[in-house]
Motif scaffolding. Structure first.
Motif, mmCIF file in Angstrom:
data_model
loop_
_atom_site.group_PDB
_atom_site.id
_atom_site.type_symbol
_atom_site.label_atom_id
_atom_site.label_comp_id
_atom_site.label_asym_id
_atom_site.label_seq_id
_atom_site.Cartn_x
_atom_site.Cartn_y
_atom_site.Cartn_z
ATOM 1 N N ALA A 72 6.578 2.593 16.376
ATOM 2 C CA ALA A 72 6.701 1.325 17.110
ATOM 3 C C ALA A 72 6.996 0.176 16.142
ATOM 4 O O ALA A 72 7.800 -0.718 16.449
ATOM 5 N N LYS A 73 6.351 0.198 14.955
ATOM 6 C CA LYS A 73 6.624 -0.842 13.949
ATOM 7 C C LYS A 73 8.088 -0.810 13.531
ATOM 8 O O LYS A 73 8.733 -1.852 13.380
ATOM 9 N N ILE A 74 8.622 0.402 13.338
ATOM 10 C CA ILE A 74 10.027 0.529 12.943
ATOM 11 C C ILE A 74 10.927 0.001 14.062
ATOM 12 O O ILE A 74 11.912 -0.696 13.807
ATOM 13 N N ASP A 75 10.575 0.304 15.317
ATOM 14 C CA ASP A 75 11.350 -0.214 16.451
ATOM 15 C C ASP A 75 11.332 -1.746 16.475
ATOM 16 O O ASP A 75 12.355 -2.378 16.759
ATOM 17 N N GLU A 76 10.170 -2.340 16.174
ATOM 18 C CA GLU A 76 10.069 -3.808 16.131
ATOM 19 C C GLU A 76 10.974 -4.379 15.034
ATOM 20 O O GLU A 76 11.679 -5.370 15.250
ATOM 21 N N LEU A 77 10.923 -3.749 13.855
ATOM 22 C CA LEU A 77 11.768 -4.210 12.744
ATOM 23 C C LEU A 77 13.245 -4.108 13.118
ATOM 24 O O LEU A 77 14.039 -4.999 12.800
ATOM 25 N N LEU A 78 13.604 -3.017 13.800
ATOM 26 C CA LEU A 78 14.997 -2.816 14.216
ATOM 27 C C LEU A 78 15.413 -3.909 15.202
ATOM 28 O O LEU A 78 16.494 -4.495 15.063
ATOM 29 N N ALA A 79 14.564 -4.192 16.182
ATOM 30 C CA ALA A 79 14.888 -5.226 17.172
ATOM 31 C C ALA A 79 15.088 -6.578 16.490
ATOM 32 O O ALA A 79 16.027 -7.329 16.804
ATOM 33 N N GLU A 80 14.226 -6.873 15.511
ATOM 34 C CA GLU A 80 14.328 -8.118 14.755
ATOM 35 C C GLU A 80 15.646 -8.182 13.984
ATOM 36 O O GLU A 80 16.339 -9.202 13.978
ATOM 37 N N LYS A 81 15.994 -7.070 13.321
ATOM 38 C CA LYS A 81 17.220 -7.033 12.516
ATOM 39 C C LYS A 81 18.447 -7.140 13.407
ATOM 40 O O LYS A 81 19.400 -7.852 13.078
ATOM 41 N N GLU A 82 18.427 -6.445 14.559
ATOM 42 C CA GLU A 82 19.562 -6.540 15.489
ATOM 43 C C GLU A 82 19.749 -7.976 15.961
ATOM 44 O O GLU A 82 20.874 -8.457 16.064
#
Length: 182
Positions: A166-176
């Motif tokens: 979930a943390k990685i998904d959050e980081l991905l959403a932020e980067k996108e």
């Protein structure tokens, strides 16, 4: 493998994913874009950040000032050959990289690259989970822990896995969001 070891390994996977995200251009100057650039310095591949002072005087420029002026041409060549897609301009003292605004196609490419890095991070987290679960099963088989303890540990390992993916998904959403914001 202890639960704390598994959590530490998962945290390292998340940090590695974050570092990978930092190397993706977002249309703004960021010195971490150059983290993966290796310069052939006296026959040895050397990270650019250990050969030069890198700063961002404004939102669209990166300035690279080598500690050793004789390495200027090698640095310029390394940047040209790297996959960051920027053309260095050398004035004999320092190198400037102008960050052009991203086209929509380029933004889509970078979003795909970020998704690939995120998936690699999730695979790392899942590998840690697999190793930890194997370790628990081995302990159970050797009668070091009971069946109930093994089940509880496996549930805790799965919760950790869910937390870090979930943390990685959050980081991905932020980067996108960073990449697609014009």
């Amino acid at each position: 493998m202890k639960l704390a070891d598994a959590e530490t390994s998962m945290q390292k996977a998340v940090e590695a994913t974050q570092r990978a995200f930092n190397t993706i251009r977002t249309g703004r100057a960021n010195a971490s874009l150059l983290d993966r650039v290796q310069v052939e310095y006296y026959g040895t591949p050397t990270p650019l950040k250990s050969l030069a002072n890198i700063n961002t005087p404004d939102a669209s420029t990166i300035m690279i000032q080598p500690y050793d002026k004789t390495s200027l041409n090698q640095i310029e060549k390394a940047i040209s050959l790297s996959d960051i897609g920027l053309t260095p301009s050398n004035d004999g003292q320092l190198i400037r990289l102008n960050i052009p605004p991203l086209t929509s196609d380029r933004r889509k490419e970078f979003v795909k690259m970020a998704a690939k890095f995120a998936e690699e991070g999730k695979v790392s987290v899942r590998n840690v989970r697999r190793d930890a679960v194997d370790s628990v099963r081995k302990q159970e088989k050797n009668s070091e822990i009971s069946e109930d303890e093994a089940k509880d540990l496996q549930d805790q390992i799965q919760k950790l896995t869910d937390k870090y993916t979930a943390k990685i998904d959050e980081l991905l959403a932020e980067k996108e969001k960073d990449i697609t914001t014009v």
